[in-house]
Structure formats: structure tokens, C-alpha cells
Design an enzyme around this catalytic site. Sequence first.
Site, PDB file in Angstrom:
ATOM      1  N   LYS A 174       0.848  -1.198   0.000  1.00  0.00           N
ATOM      2  CA  LYS A 174       0.000   0.000   0.000  1.00  0.00           C
ATOM      3  C   LYS A 174       0.876   1.237   0.000  1.00  0.00           C
ATOM      4  CE  LYS A 174      -1.999   3.066   2.673  1.00  0.00           C
ATOM      5  NZ  LYS A 174      -2.082   4.139   1.683  1.00  0.00           N
ATOM      6  N   GLU A 249       9.152   1.400  11.004  1.00  0.00           N
ATOM      7  CA  GLU A 249      10.245   2.381  10.875  1.00  0.00           C
ATOM      8  C   GLU A 249       9.586   3.742  10.900  1.00  0.00           C
ATOM      9  OE1 GLU A 249      12.355   5.123   9.786  1.00  0.00           O
ATOM     10  OE2 GLU A 249      12.297   4.280   7.767  1.00  0.00           O
ATOM     11  N   CYS A 283      13.226  10.820   7.558  1.00  0.00           N
ATOM     12  CA  CYS A 283      13.202  10.423   8.972  1.00  0.00           C
ATOM     13  C   CYS A 283      14.602  10.460   9.577  1.00  0.00           C
ATOM     14  CB  CYS A 283      12.582   9.041   9.115  1.00  0.00           C
ATOM     15  SG  CYS A 283      13.279   7.837   7.987  1.00  0.00           S
ATOM     16  N   GLU A 380       9.388  16.197  15.472  1.00  0.00           N
ATOM     17  CA  GLU A 380       9.856  15.978  14.099  1.00  0.00           C
ATOM     18  C   GLU A 380       9.127  16.966  13.187  1.00  0.00           C
ATOM     19  OE1 GLU A 380       8.713  12.328  12.044  1.00  0.00           O
ATOM     20  OE2 GLU A 380      10.742  12.229  11.225  1.00  0.00           O
TER      21      GLU A 380
HETATM   22  P1  NDP Z   1       1.479   8.509   7.768  1.00  0.00           P
HETATM   23  O1  NDP Z   1       2.090   7.705   8.834  1.00  0.00           O
HETATM   24  O2  NDP Z   1       0.096   8.993   7.949  1.00  0.00           O
HETATM   25  O3  NDP Z   1       1.494   7.704   6.365  1.00  0.00           O
HETATM   26  C1  NDP Z   1       2.407   6.674   6.038  1.00  0.00           C
HETATM   27  C2  NDP Z   1       1.648   5.531   5.357  1.00  0.00           C
HETATM   28  O4  NDP Z   1       0.680   4.987   6.259  1.00  0.00           O
HETATM   29  C3  NDP Z   1       0.845   5.967   4.130  1.00  0.00           C
HETATM   30  O5  NDP Z   1       0.814   4.927   3.191  1.00  0.00           O
HETATM   31  C4  NDP Z   1      -0.539   6.184   4.719  1.00  0.00           C
HETATM   32  O6  NDP Z   1      -1.574   6.134   3.777  1.00  0.00           O
HETATM   33  C5  NDP Z   1      -0.613   5.013   5.670  1.00  0.00           C
HETATM   34  N1  NDP Z   1      -1.634   5.142   6.708  1.00  0.00           N
HETATM   35  C6  NDP Z   1      -2.236   6.264   7.174  1.00  0.00           C
HETATM   36  N2  NDP Z   1      -3.146   5.944   8.123  1.00  0.00           N
HETATM   37  C7  NDP Z   1      -3.112   4.594   8.253  1.00  0.00           C
HETATM   38  C8  NDP Z   1      -3.816   3.657   9.062  1.00  0.00           C
HETATM   39  N3  NDP Z   1      -4.737   4.042   9.940  1.00  0.00           N
HETATM   40  N4  NDP Z   1      -3.526   2.339   8.936  1.00  0.00           N
HETATM   41  C9  NDP Z   1      -2.591   1.920   8.071  1.00  0.00           C
HETATM   42  N5  NDP Z   1      -1.906   2.766   7.248  1.00  0.00           N
HETATM   43  C10 NDP Z   1      -2.162   4.083   7.351  1.00  0.00           C
HETATM   44  O7  NDP Z   1       2.424   9.695   7.482  1.00  0.00           O
HETATM   45  P2  NDP Z   1       2.040  11.048   6.732  1.00  0.00           P
HETATM   46  O8  NDP Z   1       2.197  10.776   5.321  1.00  0.00           O
HETATM   47  O9  NDP Z   1       0.730  11.601   7.129  1.00  0.00           O
HETATM   48  O10 NDP Z   1       3.117  12.017   7.338  1.00  0.00           O
HETATM   49  C11 NDP Z   1       2.922  12.548   8.655  1.00  0.00           C
HETATM   50  C12 NDP Z   1       4.223  12.623   9.398  1.00  0.00           C
HETATM   51  O11 NDP Z   1       4.750  11.313   9.555  1.00  0.00           O
HETATM   52  C13 NDP Z   1       5.322  13.371   8.691  1.00  0.00           C
HETATM   53  O12 NDP Z   1       5.187  14.729   8.830  1.00  0.00           O
HETATM   54  C14 NDP Z   1       6.510  12.774   9.387  1.00  0.00           C
HETATM   55  O13 NDP Z   1       6.676  13.383  10.635  1.00  0.00           O
HETATM   56  C15 NDP Z   1       6.154  11.342   9.568  1.00  0.00           C
HETATM   57  N6  NDP Z   1       6.633  10.468   8.483  1.00  0.00           N
HETATM   58  C16 NDP Z   1       7.734   9.726   8.698  1.00  0.00           C
HETATM   59  C17 NDP Z   1       8.233   8.957   7.675  1.00  0.00           C
HETATM   60  C18 NDP Z   1       9.447   8.139   7.824  1.00  0.00           C
HETATM   61  O14 NDP Z   1      10.151   7.938   6.844  1.00  0.00           O
HETATM   62  N7  NDP Z   1       9.706   7.582   8.985  1.00  0.00           N
HETATM   63  C19 NDP Z   1       7.621   8.912   6.367  1.00  0.00           C
HETATM   64  C20 NDP Z   1       6.425   9.699   6.244  1.00  0.00           C
HETATM   65  C21 NDP Z   1       5.976  10.427   7.294  1.00  0.00           C
HETATM   66  P3  NDP Z   1      -2.206   7.499   3.185  1.00  0.00           P
HETATM   67  O15 NDP Z   1      -1.124   8.187   2.482  1.00  0.00           O
HETATM   68  O16 NDP Z   1      -3.254   6.983   2.279  1.00  0.00           O
HETATM   69  O17 NDP Z   1      -2.735   8.265   4.374  1.00  0.00           O
END
Ligand code: NDP
Length: 476
Positions: A174, A249, A283, A380
Amino acid sequence: MKSYTGLFIDGASRDASAGGRITLYYPATGERSGEVAAAGPGDVDAAVESAHRAWEAGWRDLAPGKRAEILYAIARAIRENLESVAQLDRVNIGKPIADARDEAALGARVFEYYAGAISGFCGQTIPVAKGGFDFTLRQPMGVVAAIVPWNFPFPIACWKVAPALAAGNSVVLKPASLSPLTALELGRLAHAAGLPPGVLQVVPGAGSAVGDALVTHPRVRKISFTGSTEVGARIMQLASGDLKRVSLELGGKSPNIVFADADWESAAEASPMSVFANSGQDCCARSRVFVERSIFEPFVEGFVAATRRLVVGDPAKAETQLGPLVSAAHRASVEEFLEDARARGSSFAHGGARPFPEGFFLEPTVLLGVKNTERCWREEIFGPVVCIVPFDDEAQMIREVNASPYGLSGSIWTNDLRRALRVARLVESGVISINSHSSLHVEAPFGGFKRSGIGRDLGMSAMEGYTETKNVFIAG
Ligand code: NDP
């Protein structure tokens, strides 16, 4: 660029059963760039059931050498299509094209590594007290759900999919709603390279609907997630009912520690890209810089000068180093942090503004005088913002480094070997580099301590995480 792409299920593109779609925008201009199908819970169920059938029907039992051949063929397919994969991420999330090309090549490299790893991944023979013959098998789990973010869409998808497939699992991938295109392309390329239909399914769709349906599906045995700490914690809770395996992660607030005995001029030159690369949407971003007080002023001068030289702009140009942020909403969330810093009297040594009227750009921003109680220091930001502070005492500095709830990455700059090893041991993080900003090696484990996650991606650790250990005893 195609204007519409379907879900990738059973080796073919198809519409979502309820007709859902996601609209995509090019972050460099804000203009609409295309649409993809948005899966719903019914599509997730179909994808998981079929992935399970494909696993039972043959992938699980395929000879390791055959699996390796297919993974090598996927790597070749990625390399042959490197430019088109890179352009997809450039248009999808505004990634500078030079970075997008490097990340496409990294994806291919990951498949090559795990294709090779298959033949070296084995159990143990154990001299048990009872005598007889005892050995362990590393067995695939079944269907793995891989949920990936938008910041490095292609390589992160590859570094979850490749080891999971190598270990003999099938995968439902996904991608984030903002960045589905290279994941869908990976499905297509993998199938064209010989991966049997159903072994890799790709289902873009809202995290709240698709994510929950995947995480709670009874056939899913393991969830491998990269994203925010909040969603990671929710996944862990949802997975606990069935005791599904999880690897997470998550976020970071990584330190960059510069001692006066280091080649600090080189550190000042290299450090801006350790936090501003990918426009800070990383990250591992070294967003808290600790500098020994005797070199603080010249270090900051060098850091700001190197920041001024960074090329911010059109992601299509090869010389661009920093592109836009991924969306208007995400830029607004980063700007809230900057407002907070302004209101609390932090000093802006560089940046803080939007450089262009169009697109979701933000200048790389260097903050001084930020207190350890402020949001910019503690949370963050996931944008191009760094805080630089002086320190006097090593032990006190390490306490402050470890006061963060996160523990993902970090750098230490010193020419004193004993100090380097002492500090590397004491910093609470899963990854640390000395006189370097490198966080990631395909061959080495990658992941975090504390709220930065559980489990490890990459290296042989990832293969272990996609298998169960079975002990077999033969009476002798
Ligand atoms: P999210 O954690 O919301 O999204 C990451 C993935 O999880 C996406 O594929 C998202 O889908 C999916 N997701 C969202 N809600 C659910 C759920 N309830 N169950 C399962 N999967 C889910 O991160 P964001 O994109 O909203 O970013 C928000 C913050 O997260 C950033 O500002 C940053 O601080 C952190 N982040 C950290 C990352 C890293 O590399 N460690 C990467 C990205 C974000 P969808 O896009 O459809 O919502």
C-alpha cells in the site's frame, strides 16, 4: 505520463470496485498531474485472498534458485526503466530528478542484493543435549502487508518487497495516497519480469480505509510499515489482537554532533544536506546540530554559507538539490513550526520564507537560539528546518541528545577515535555514522530505538523479519 492508473491486482491493472479515485498534483506548480484508482476494503480483501492463493499455489515452494532468478530479472527491469521510474517520482512528489534517478538505482540494487542473499540465508544445526539431530528452518510467513510513505516511495517499497519475496512470502503493497505511481510501476515491472500473478499486489487508497482493512485482515501475517509514529502505534495496537508480526520504521529527530577536534570545516560543508536533502522530508534528517562551543561561530558561518549555495527549484533540472515540499498542507504544517520559533524569539540565520510564488517550496531554514523546551527542538518537523546549539560538556550534551523520544540516526564528527566510539555507544539510536552523514547501506540493518520503531529493514535482518523459525528434531 498516463493520466489514470488502476490498482495492480493479479498481474493486471483494474479499477477499484467502488470506483474510487485519488487526484494527484505536481508539487512544483500545484497543478493536477493525474489520477489513480483508490482501493476500498473490498479490493483489499480480494488482493489479500489472491496473494494468499498465489503463495500457497507455488511461490512458497518455489526452489530458492528460481526465486533468485526472478528477483534478478526484476532488478534488470528496473535498471532498463530507470529513467521512467525516476520521472514518475519527479512528477508525483516533486523529487529532484538527480535524486529520483539515484533512488530508482537503489531500488534495483536492493533486488540484486536480496536475489543474492537467498542462497546464503539458512538455519542452524544445534547440538541438543538429548543427542539426535536438531536443526532450524527459516520459513516464509504468508501474506505480508507493506505500508509505505511518500518521502522515498520507490526505494522504501523495494526494500520491503524484495526481502519479503526473497524469503518466500507474497506481498500486498500500500503506497501513500500522495505517491502511488512508482509502487504501481514496480508491480507492473515485477510481473513483466516473471513474478507470478498475485505474488505482488499494489493497492493505493486512503490509509484510514485500506490501511485498517489490511492490518486487520486475518490472512495477513506480518505488517511492515514506514511512516509516522502515531500511525505506527495504531498499527501495533490493531495487530496485537491476532499477534501479527510488525516492523515499524518511524519518525526521528536525529543529532549531528561536532567536536572541536574534528575536521569541522568539512562537517559544516557537508551538514546542510544531512538535514535539507529531500527538503527535510527524511526520517534520518540531522535536525539538531550540537557544536562544541569553541568552534560554534565559525561552524555556523560555514553551515549557513553552504546552505546559501544549495540549489532550490525546478525538480526537472539536473542541478536542483531541493525541490518543493510534497503538498500545500504539509508545507503549512512546517510553517506552523516556523511561526512558533518566531513567536519565541529564535533567530533565523537563513531562510524561513517561500522562495517562489508557485508550488509548495520553502527555503532551507537555519534556526539559532532555540530552547530545548520548544516545538522546533522536540518534535519531528519533516521539513527543511535545522536547529544549531553550542555545547560545553560531553556528558551533558549526550543527555540532551538522548532526551528525545526518538532514536533513529545521527552523526558524530571527531578525530579522537576513543571519543567517537564512546559517544557512538552512548547515543540512543539504531544507526550512527562517524565523520559521515551516511545512514543507509543496503547490506546493513536500518531502524530505530524508542519511538523511532521496532524491527529492522535492509541487510539480512530484514530477511529474518520476514520468516518464522521452526526447530526440527530427528531422533537419532
Ligand atoms: P502517515 O504515517 O500517515 O502515512 C504513512 C503511510 O501509512 C501511508 O501509506 C498512509 O496512507 C498510511 N496510513 C495512514 N493511516 C493509516 C492507518 N490508519 N492504517 C494503516 N496505514 C495508514 O504519514 P504522513 O504521510 O501523514 O506524514 C505525517 C508525518 O509522519 C510526517 O510529517 C513525518 O513526521 C512522519 N513520516 C515519517 C516517515 C518516515 O520515513 N519515517 C515517512 C512519512 C511520514 P495514506 O497516504 O493513504 O494516508
